[in-house]
Design a protein around this motif. Structure first.
Motif, PDB file in Angstrom:
ATOM      1  N   CYS A  69       0.833  -1.219   0.000  1.00 22.38           N
ATOM      2  CA  CYS A  69       0.000   0.000   0.000  1.00 22.38           C
ATOM      3  C   CYS A  69       0.861   1.261   0.000  1.00 22.38           C
ATOM      4  O   CYS A  69       0.557   2.229  -0.716  1.00 22.38           O
ATOM      5  N   LEU A  70       1.925   1.258   0.785  1.00 18.80           N
ATOM      6  CA  LEU A  70       2.811   2.425   0.803  1.00 18.80           C
ATOM      7  C   LEU A  70       3.516   2.603  -0.539  1.00 18.80           C
ATOM      8  O   LEU A  70       3.676   3.730  -1.030  1.00 18.80           O
ATOM      9  N   PHE A  71       3.931   1.496  -1.149  1.00 18.76           N
ATOM     10  CA  PHE A  71       4.542   1.556  -2.476  1.00 18.76           C
ATOM     11  C   PHE A  71       3.566   2.143  -3.494  1.00 18.76           C
ATOM     12  O   PHE A  71       3.907   3.037  -4.273  1.00 18.76           O
ATOM     13  N   MET A  72       2.333   1.623  -3.498  1.00 14.80           N
ATOM     14  CA  MET A  72       1.334   2.108  -4.458  1.00 14.80           C
ATOM     15  C   MET A  72       0.982   3.580  -4.193  1.00 14.80           C
ATOM     16  O   MET A  72       0.775   4.342  -5.144  1.00 14.80           O
ATOM     17  N   ALA A  73       0.905   3.971  -2.929  1.00 10.70           N
ATOM     18  CA  ALA A  73       0.640   5.375  -2.605  1.00 10.70           C
ATOM     19  C   ALA A  73       1.765   6.257  -3.136  1.00 10.70           C
ATOM     20  O   ALA A  73       1.515   7.310  -3.743  1.00 10.70           O
ATOM     21  N   ALA A  74       2.987   5.822  -2.912  1.00  4.44           N
ATOM     22  CA  ALA A  74       4.138   6.616  -3.356  1.00  4.44           C
ATOM     23  C   ALA A  74       4.207   6.715  -4.873  1.00  4.44           C
ATOM     24  O   ALA A  74       4.428   7.803  -5.425  1.00  4.44           O
ATOM     25  N   ILE A  75       4.001   5.604  -5.557  1.00  2.00           N
ATOM     26  CA  ILE A  75       4.121   5.632  -7.015  1.00  2.00           C
ATOM     27  C   ILE A  75       2.990   6.454  -7.633  1.00  2.00           C
ATOM     28  O   ILE A  75       3.202   7.226  -8.563  1.00  2.00           O
ATOM     29  N   ASN A  76       1.755   6.314  -7.108  1.00  4.81           N
ATOM     30  CA  ASN A  76       0.657   7.129  -7.629  1.00  4.81           C
ATOM     31  C   ASN A  76       0.907   8.605  -7.332  1.00  4.81           C
ATOM     32  O   ASN A  76       0.694   9.457  -8.199  1.00  4.81           O
ATOM     33  N   GLY A  77       1.349   8.901  -6.122  1.00  4.50           N
ATOM     34  CA  GLY A  77       1.650  10.287  -5.768  1.00  4.50           C
ATOM     35  C   GLY A  77       2.718  10.892  -6.666  1.00  4.50           C
ATOM     36  O   GLY A  77       2.604  12.033  -7.106  1.00  4.50           O
ATOM     37  N   TYR A  78       3.741  10.105  -6.957  1.00  2.00           N
ATOM     38  CA  TYR A  78       4.810  10.579  -7.830  1.00  2.00           C
ATOM     39  C   TYR A  78       4.289  10.867  -9.234  1.00  2.00           C
ATOM     40  O   TYR A  78       4.552  11.932  -9.809  1.00  2.00           O
ATOM     41  N   VAL A  79       3.525   9.920  -9.776  1.00  2.00           N
ATOM     42  CA  VAL A  79       2.996  10.109 -11.133  1.00  2.00           C
ATOM     43  C   VAL A  79       2.014  11.280 -11.154  1.00  2.00           C
ATOM     44  O   VAL A  79       2.029  12.100 -12.079  1.00  2.00           O
ATOM     45  N   ALA A  80       1.160  11.386 -10.135  1.00  2.00           N
ATOM     46  CA  ALA A  80       0.185  12.482 -10.079  1.00  2.00           C
ATOM     47  C   ALA A  80       0.872  13.842  -9.975  1.00  2.00           C
ATOM     48  O   ALA A  80       0.418  14.818 -10.570  1.00  2.00           O
ATOM     49  N   ALA A  81       1.968  13.896  -9.240  1.00  2.00           N
ATOM     50  CA  ALA A  81       2.652  15.175  -9.002  1.00  2.00           C
ATOM     51  C   ALA A  81       3.557  15.598 -10.158  1.00  2.00           C
ATOM     52  O   ALA A  81       3.661  16.788 -10.453  1.00  2.00           O
ATOM     53  N   TYR A  82       4.212  14.643 -10.792  1.00  2.00           N
ATOM     54  CA  TYR A  82       5.277  14.998 -11.729  1.00  2.00           C
ATOM     55  C   TYR A  82       5.000  14.685 -13.195  1.00  2.00           C
ATOM     56  O   TYR A  82       5.831  14.993 -14.045  1.00  2.00           O
ATOM     57  N   PHE A  83       3.855  14.081 -13.478  1.00  2.00           N
ATOM     58  CA  PHE A  83       3.543  13.743 -14.855  1.00  2.00           C
ATOM     59  C   PHE A  83       2.222  14.378 -15.268  1.00  2.00           C
ATOM     60  O   PHE A  83       1.430  14.803 -14.434  1.00  2.00           O
ATOM     61  N   SER A  84       1.982  14.411 -16.545  1.00  2.00           N
ATOM     62  CA  SER A  84       0.743  14.986 -17.070  1.00  2.00           C
ATOM     63  C   SER A  84      -0.451  14.120 -16.680  1.00  2.00           C
ATOM     64  O   SER A  84      -0.296  12.950 -16.307  1.00  2.00           O
ATOM     65  N   THR A  85      -1.619  14.697 -16.816  1.00  2.00           N
ATOM     66  CA  THR A  85      -2.842  13.938 -16.540  1.00  2.00           C
ATOM     67  C   THR A  85      -2.949  12.761 -17.500  1.00  2.00           C
ATOM     68  O   THR A  85      -3.391  11.671 -17.112  1.00  2.00           O
ATOM     69  N   ASP A  86      -2.541  12.942 -18.742  1.00  2.00           N
ATOM     70  CA  ASP A  86      -2.570  11.847 -19.704  1.00  2.00           C
ATOM     71  C   ASP A  86      -1.660  10.703 -19.257  1.00  2.00           C
ATOM     72  O   ASP A  86      -2.053   9.534 -19.320  1.00  2.00           O
ATOM     73  N   ALA A  87      -0.463  11.031 -18.804  1.00  2.00           N
ATOM     74  CA  ALA A  87       0.463   9.996 -18.317  1.00  2.00           C
ATOM     75  C   ALA A  87      -0.115   9.316 -17.078  1.00  2.00           C
ATOM     76  O   ALA A  87      -0.009   8.091 -16.922  1.00  2.00           O
ATOM     77  N   TRP A  88      -0.751  10.096 -16.193  1.00  2.00           N
ATOM     78  CA  TRP A  88      -1.364   9.520 -14.996  1.00  2.00           C
ATOM     79  C   TRP A  88      -2.494   8.560 -15.384  1.00  2.00           C
ATOM     80  O   TRP A  88      -2.606   7.465 -14.829  1.00  2.00           O
ATOM     81  N   ALA A  89      -3.339   8.938 -16.331  1.00  2.00           N
ATOM     82  CA  ALA A  89      -4.440   8.071 -16.766  1.00  2.00           C
ATOM     83  C   ALA A  89      -3.891   6.776 -17.374  1.00  2.00           C
ATOM     84  O   ALA A  89      -4.420   5.694 -17.113  1.00  2.00           O
ATOM     85  N   ASN A  90      -2.845   6.885 -18.169  1.00  2.00           N
ATOM     86  CA  ASN A  90      -2.214   5.683 -18.723  1.00  2.00           C
ATOM     87  C   ASN A  90      -1.650   4.806 -17.608  1.00  2.00           C
ATOM     88  O   ASN A  90      -1.773   3.580 -17.648  1.00  2.00           O
TER      89      ASN A  90
END
Length: 186
Positions: free
Chosen positions: A127-148
């Motif tokens: 859960c901590l890994f998934m929280a961190a990876i989603n947070g990283y993608v949400a913060a540093y990548f575009s919405t399109d990259a996050w949706a992918n």
């Protein structure tokens, strides 16, 4: 069937997002999750605490996304959910000395207490890994990259569940009455 039911809201979100954008995708995700929970309720005659929490977070973060026209809310919802799950499991295990996984699944799986403990720690880490990876993608990548990432990131839970299944299979206790008859075969 269950995996398809779990995956369906994400697939619908992804399709609506690609065709119409984040706000329509968010509305579709909210509606699909309500329908999904309705189907689960009809099949199981109940919703687990995790189902209720997921539904509540999707509806709250989705509503904030739509009303405020701010995509950050829906992008951060998975991080909040995963952190909440990790904290709940950790507090239950280390503060209250309760194992939520064993409480929820113990009637279905007969495992030694040490295995339940290690599984809970694995779930906390996951859960901590998934929280961190989603947070990283949400913060540093575009919405399109996050949706992918939301679509193709399903490889993480699938791999975790397969690994967990392989680990659990080694430790399953024999159920009474499961012995072979004399002679060794049925």
């Amino acid at each position: 069937m269950k995996l398809l039911l779990d995956f369906l809201p994400i697939l619908l979100f992804f399709g609506a997002y690609k065709l119409y954008g984040i706000y329509v995708g968010t509305a579709v995700l909210m509606a699909a999750t309500v329908v999904q929970m309705g189907i689960i309720y009809v099949i199981d005659k109940k919703l687990t605490t995790m189902h209720k929490a997921t539904l509540a977070l999707i509806l709250v973060f989705g509503a904030l996304t739509l009303f405020l026209q701010d995509e950050r809310f829906i992008k951060w919802k998975p991080t909040v959910l995963y952190v909440a799950m990790a904290v709940a499991l950790a507090v239950a295990l280390w503060v209250f000395h309760r194992n939520f996984l064993k409480m929820m699944l113990g009637s279905q799986l007969s495992l030694p207490d040490g295995v339940w403990h290690r599984l809970t720690i694995a779930w906390i880490g996951y859960c901590l890994f998934m929280a961190a990876i989603n947070g990283y993608v949400a913060a540093y990548f575009s919405t399109d990259a996050w949706a992918n990432f939301k679509l193709w990131g399903y490889v993480f839970p699938v791999a975790f569940i397969i690994g967990q299944g392989l680990y659990v299979a080694r430790h399953l206790k024999d159920e009474p009455g499961a012995e072979l008859p004399p002679g060794g075969s049925t």
